[in-house]
Design an enzyme around this catalytic site. Structure first.
Site, mmCIF file in Angstrom:
data_model
loop_
_atom_site.group_PDB
_atom_site.id
_atom_site.type_symbol
_atom_site.label_atom_id
_atom_site.label_comp_id
_atom_site.label_asym_id
_atom_site.label_seq_id
_atom_site.Cartn_x
_atom_site.Cartn_y
_atom_site.Cartn_z
ATOM 1 N N HIS A 63 12.879 -15.928 5.150
ATOM 2 C CA HIS A 63 11.624 -15.387 4.595
ATOM 3 C C HIS A 63 10.640 -15.034 5.728
ATOM 4 C CE1 HIS A 63 9.020 -15.484 0.726
ATOM 5 N NE2 HIS A 63 8.558 -14.573 1.558
ATOM 6 N N ARG A 86 11.978 -10.471 -3.546
ATOM 7 C CA ARG A 86 12.056 -11.848 -4.013
ATOM 8 C C ARG A 86 13.504 -12.140 -4.384
ATOM 9 N NH1 ARG A 86 8.188 -12.876 -1.669
ATOM 10 N NH2 ARG A 86 6.204 -13.709 -2.372
ATOM 11 N N GLU A 113 14.154 -21.539 -2.173
ATOM 12 C CA GLU A 113 13.885 -21.520 -0.724
ATOM 13 C C GLU A 113 13.451 -22.897 -0.240
ATOM 14 O OE1 GLU A 113 11.295 -18.259 0.318
ATOM 15 O OE2 GLU A 113 12.725 -16.788 -0.442
HETATM 16 N N1 LIG Z 1 9.679 -10.955 2.435
HETATM 17 C C1 LIG Z 1 8.376 -11.030 2.599
HETATM 18 O O1 LIG Z 1 7.893 -11.751 3.441
HETATM 19 C C2 LIG Z 1 7.477 -10.172 1.754
HETATM 20 C C3 LIG Z 1 6.263 -9.683 2.268
HETATM 21 C C4 LIG Z 1 5.456 -8.881 1.454
HETATM 22 C C5 LIG Z 1 5.850 -8.593 0.152
HETATM 23 N N2 LIG Z 1 6.992 -9.132 -0.327
HETATM 24 C C6 LIG Z 1 7.452 -8.842 -1.674
HETATM 25 O O2 LIG Z 1 7.825 -7.474 -1.754
HETATM 26 C C7 LIG Z 1 7.662 -7.006 -3.096
HETATM 27 C C8 LIG Z 1 6.854 -5.709 -3.091
HETATM 28 O O3 LIG Z 1 5.563 -5.957 -2.594
HETATM 29 P P1 LIG Z 1 4.456 -4.803 -2.631
HETATM 30 O O4 LIG Z 1 3.285 -5.339 -1.924
HETATM 31 O O5 LIG Z 1 5.063 -3.506 -2.231
HETATM 32 O O6 LIG Z 1 4.129 -4.774 -4.196
HETATM 33 P P2 LIG Z 1 3.519 -3.548 -5.025
HETATM 34 O O7 LIG Z 1 2.962 -4.143 -6.250
HETATM 35 O O8 LIG Z 1 2.653 -2.709 -4.152
HETATM 36 O O9 LIG Z 1 4.811 -2.667 -5.378
HETATM 37 C C9 LIG Z 1 5.773 -3.064 -6.310
HETATM 38 C C10 LIG Z 1 6.332 -1.798 -6.954
HETATM 39 O O10 LIG Z 1 7.418 -2.182 -7.784
HETATM 40 C C11 LIG Z 1 7.376 -1.346 -8.924
HETATM 41 N N3 LIG Z 1 8.135 -1.935 -10.024
HETATM 42 C C12 LIG Z 1 7.723 -2.846 -10.947
HETATM 43 N N4 LIG Z 1 8.724 -3.093 -11.817
HETATM 44 C C13 LIG Z 1 9.775 -2.337 -11.424
HETATM 45 C C14 LIG Z 1 11.087 -2.138 -11.934
HETATM 46 N N5 LIG Z 1 11.518 -2.777 -13.033
HETATM 47 N N6 LIG Z 1 11.909 -1.286 -11.279
HETATM 48 C C15 LIG Z 1 11.493 -0.630 -10.175
HETATM 49 N N7 LIG Z 1 10.253 -0.743 -9.663
HETATM 50 C C16 LIG Z 1 9.409 -1.597 -10.286
HETATM 51 C C17 LIG Z 1 5.887 -1.195 -9.228
HETATM 52 O O11 LIG Z 1 5.635 -0.045 -10.008
HETATM 53 C C18 LIG Z 1 5.297 -1.076 -7.839
HETATM 54 O O12 LIG Z 1 5.174 0.277 -7.441
HETATM 55 C C19 LIG Z 1 6.989 -8.150 -3.851
HETATM 56 O O13 LIG Z 1 7.998 -8.872 -4.507
HETATM 57 C C20 LIG Z 1 6.386 -9.003 -2.751
HETATM 58 O O14 LIG Z 1 6.221 -10.319 -3.139
HETATM 59 C C21 LIG Z 1 7.823 -9.899 0.449
HETATM 60 O O1 LIG Z 2 4.363 -13.057 -0.601
HETATM 61 C C1 LIG Z 2 4.237 -12.812 0.594
HETATM 62 O O2 LIG Z 2 3.164 -12.479 1.125
HETATM 63 C C2 LIG Z 2 5.446 -12.841 1.456
HETATM 64 O O3 LIG Z 2 6.572 -13.192 0.741
HETATM 65 C C3 LIG Z 2 5.264 -13.654 2.700
HETATM 66 O O4 LIG Z 2 5.248 -15.030 2.468
HETATM 67 P P1 LIG Z 2 4.862 -16.010 3.701
HETATM 68 O O5 LIG Z 2 3.397 -15.892 3.882
HETATM 69 O O6 LIG Z 2 5.260 -17.378 3.289
HETATM 70 O O7 LIG Z 2 5.603 -15.521 4.886
#
Ligand SMILES: NC(=O)c1ccc[n+]([C@@H]2O[C@H](COP(=O)([O-])OP(=O)(O)OC[C@H]3O[C@@H](n4cnc5c(N)ncnc54)[C@H](O)[C@@H]3O)[C@@H](O)[C@H]2O)c1
Ligand SMILES: O=C(O)[C@H](O)COP(=O)(O)O
Length: 597
Positions: free
Chosen positions: A333, A285, A314
């Site tokens: 994104h 994020r 965004e």
């Molecule tokens: N760019 C995209 O399209 C996209 C897609 C999917 C997920 N995401 C984002 O990616 C991130 C991770 O997603 P996920 O599904 O792996 O989540 P998740 O909850 O499985 O993993 C997050 C991890 O971060 C750790 N964490 C929490 N606080 C922390 C800190 N202060 N320091 C270090 N680690 C910490 C947690 O313990 C956990 O293991 C989220 O922000 C999610 O929104 C983005």
């Molecule tokens: O939170 C999510 O699942 C990701 O950031 C992806 O977002 P999107 O569905 O808008 O691509």
């Protein structure tokens, strides 16, 4: 309790209002019928709406995979309107029972207000629900469901794509050659093999990135204070402290959720601790990075390159210095945007929305009520206490072997048959997991989510003498094998320990480690360990006052006069990092921690 037992979010048949809805002909066609028009027509519309077309209407506001749409169509009228502006969305919403979005649509309080009570489910086809006003949804009796798992691999693959593209200047070289140039020496890259990658956040996406980076021959370390160390070790990754991770890495990849604790975690101070020439990837994020500080770090060369999929705002502004920086590679994104992931999230969210429209409680429900009102009435304050104790305990964790082993002790004069702790355990799990992850906990998924994260919760009961009128005397939560950011929170036997009671119907924190306190668990707390001396309350209070942080209470507990003391401060607003730093710098203050309840 059965997962589908009576809960508040139920869909009722469409009721025509003054603006008559011809849902029989087209789900979202509104025809205004004036009072002069004949009664027969009105009666027909009512009949058609309520009896001939009992199907609910689902508005799909952003592109959704075909398989998900097909599934929705078996149960509902589906209106795919992908480019609505906010006003158009607000206008349509009163004709819809469910709404499906990705991250591009803001589902604001106004959307719920203007739905006139008809909107019963919002489905987020993805993980993050930052674009949905959750409090407004709950206040309007609207269930929010998401699709938390189907895009994990896509996000991890995008992280690796950005890592390799950045190291080899793919985007810049592509733009250069398309503008008629042939600049071979300008775009000499760096190799990945043998380099150290720090994965920050070792959850679903982070662990998949780590696995793939190992395959590229990288040395992978990770920082995640809550992840089980043995899970990391199993794929050849060492969990290290924040400082070690950022100071030894050649590449840093961000995978933590955006929480109050991770907001702007990458700032001037952390950039200054990094190896000169470090390269950073962010597919988590935007808000975890202080973007202005990143521009400064790029300009000074501390950070050689960055590759970003996500931004604080965004889309970012067209003249964003960060986006336009020549050493930055950006994508809009796209982490979750693969055909496969979108089919996956479409099915995951469509199943949850259809289930919810049928009145079932999905495992992916984000704001689901935990229990029927009649059971809740007696346990309600203990339910709140349980969640707050979980939230508090996990926020005290600094590292160690991860949050793996939690012991909950219930002290009660009631026998085991009279006290069902499943709900309390689910609430403690919610408190432990939600502040550190992108997962939302409800009664259906609590035990499963805990298991999936390697979190083992054991329960113990202390049977007290006395009247069993009160369900519980106190609840204690202990996390073993971890270190704490607040040393006082460690019990004599080496666990983080917090204990609470219900007093006058309100949850109270009564013990932190072995230190007795008595504070109402409302708002947020600052815990401050200090040398007991005159003027401390005034010094801390005036810093908070100058920072416009309203103090709801302050209490000081001490071992003996002029020895060690713990000050507990209730605050209505979140103090800035600067305010906490100023308090930490008061000479008598030994440690301080801010906890959001
Ligand atoms: N760019 C995209 O399209 C996209 C897609 C999917 C997920 N995401 C984002 O990616 C991130 C991770 O997603 P996920 O599904 O792996 O989540 P998740 O909850 O499985 O993993 C997050 C991890 O971060 C750790 N964490 C929490 N606080 C922390 C800190 N202060 N320091 C270090 N680690 C910490 C947690 O313990 C956990 O293991 C989220 O922000 C999610 O929104 C983005
Ligand atoms: O939170 C999510 O699942 C990701 O950031 C992806 O977002 P999107 O569905 O808008 O691509």
């Amino acid at each position: 309790m059965a997962a589908t037992s009576s809960w508040n979010f139920m869909v009722t048949p469409t009721k025509p209002s003054l603006s008559w809805k011809l849902s029989f002909f087209s789900p979202l066609t509104t025809v205004n019928v004036t009072r002069r028009q004949n009664r027969t027509a009105k009666r027909f519309v009512v009949f058609a709406t309520v009896f001939l077309d009992p199907k609910p209407t689902v508005l799909v506001a952003e592109k959704l995979g075909e398989a998900g749409l097909e599934l929705l169509k078996t149960f509902a009228n589906v209106d795919c309107s992908y480019n609505l502006d906010h006003e158009e969305l607000c206008t349509k919403i009163s004709l819809c029972d469910a709404l499906i979005v990705r991250s591009g649509t803001k589902v604001t309080r106004e959307v719920f207000e203007r739905s006139g009570g008809r909107l019963k489910v919002v489905g987020r086809a993805g993980v993050g629900i930052d674009n949905v006003d959750l409090s407004a949804a709950t206040e309007h009796g609207c269930l929010v469901v998401n699709a938390p798992t189907a895009n994990t691999i896509a996000a991890a693959e995008h992280g690796i794509a950005l890592l390799t593209a950045m190291a080899r200047n793919i985007a810049q070289a592509d733009a250069s050659i398309k503008s008629g140039k042939w600049q071979r020496s300008k775009y000499v890259g760096v190799s990945l093999v043998g380099k150290t990658l720090a994965v920050m956040g070792f959850g679903k996406v982070g662990s998949e990135v780590a696995r793939r980076a190992k395959g590229l021959g990288m040395h992978v370390i990770a920082h995640d204070p809550y992840a089980p160390a043995d899970r990391a070790r199993a794929i050849g990754v060492d969990l290290v402290s924040f400082e070690e991770a950022i100071s030894t890495a050649d590449f840093i990849s961000l995978h933590m959720p955006l929480t109050p604790a991770t907001s702007k975690m990458f700032n001037d101070e952390s950039f200054s601790q990094m190896k000169k020439g470090v390269r950073i990837v962010n597919v988590a994020r935007g808000g975890v990075i202080d973007e202005e500080a990143l521009v400064r770090a790029l300009d000074s060369g501390t950070v050689a390159q960055a590759a970003l999929d996500v931004f604080t705002e965004e889309p970012p502004s067209k003249d964003s210095k960060l986006v336009l920086h020549e050493n930055v590679t950006v994508t809009p994104h796209l982490g979750a945007s693969t055909t496969e992931a979108q089919e996956g999230v479409a099915i995951e969210v469509a199943e949850a929305v259809v289930g919810a429209l049928k009145g079932q409680l999905a495992a992916t429900a984000v704001n689901a009520p935990m229990l029927p009102a009649e059971i809740l009435s007696e346990l309600a304050p203990f339910v709140t206490l349980s969640e707050k104790l979980g939230r508090l305990a996990v926020q005290l964790v600094a590292g160690g072997r991860g949050v793996q082993s939690v012991k909950v002790t219930y002290a009660s004069a009631r026998g085991p048959d009279d006290l069902d702790t499943r709900l309390l355990r689910a609430m403690i799990t919610k408190g432990l997991i939600e502040p550190i992850s992108s997962v939302f906990i409800n009664l259906v998924n609590a035990d499963f989510s805990a298991k999936q994260r390697g979190l083992r919760i054991t329960e113990e009961r202390i049977l007290l003498d006395g009247s069993p009128e009160n369900p519980l005397e106190f609840i204690q939560v202990q996390i073993a094998n971890v270190e704490s950011k607040f040393s006082i929170a460690m019990s004599d036997s080496g666990e983080i320990k917090v204990e609470g009671r219900v007093k006058d119907g309100k949850p109270h924190l009564t013990m932190v480690g072995s230190f007795g306190v008595d504070v109402s668990m409302e708002g947020s707390l600052i815990l401050c360990r200090q040398v007991d001396q005159p003027g401390m309350v005034g010094s801390v209070g005036s810093i908070l006052g100058e920072e416009n942080v309203n103090v709801s209470f302050m209490s000081v507990g001490r071992i003996a006069p002029r020895k060690q003391a713990v000050m507990t401060i209730g605050v209505d607003e979140e103090p800035s990092k600067e305010a906490l730093k100023r308090i930490r710098e008061i000479p008598a203050v030994e440690e301080i921690v801010f906890l959001k309840l």
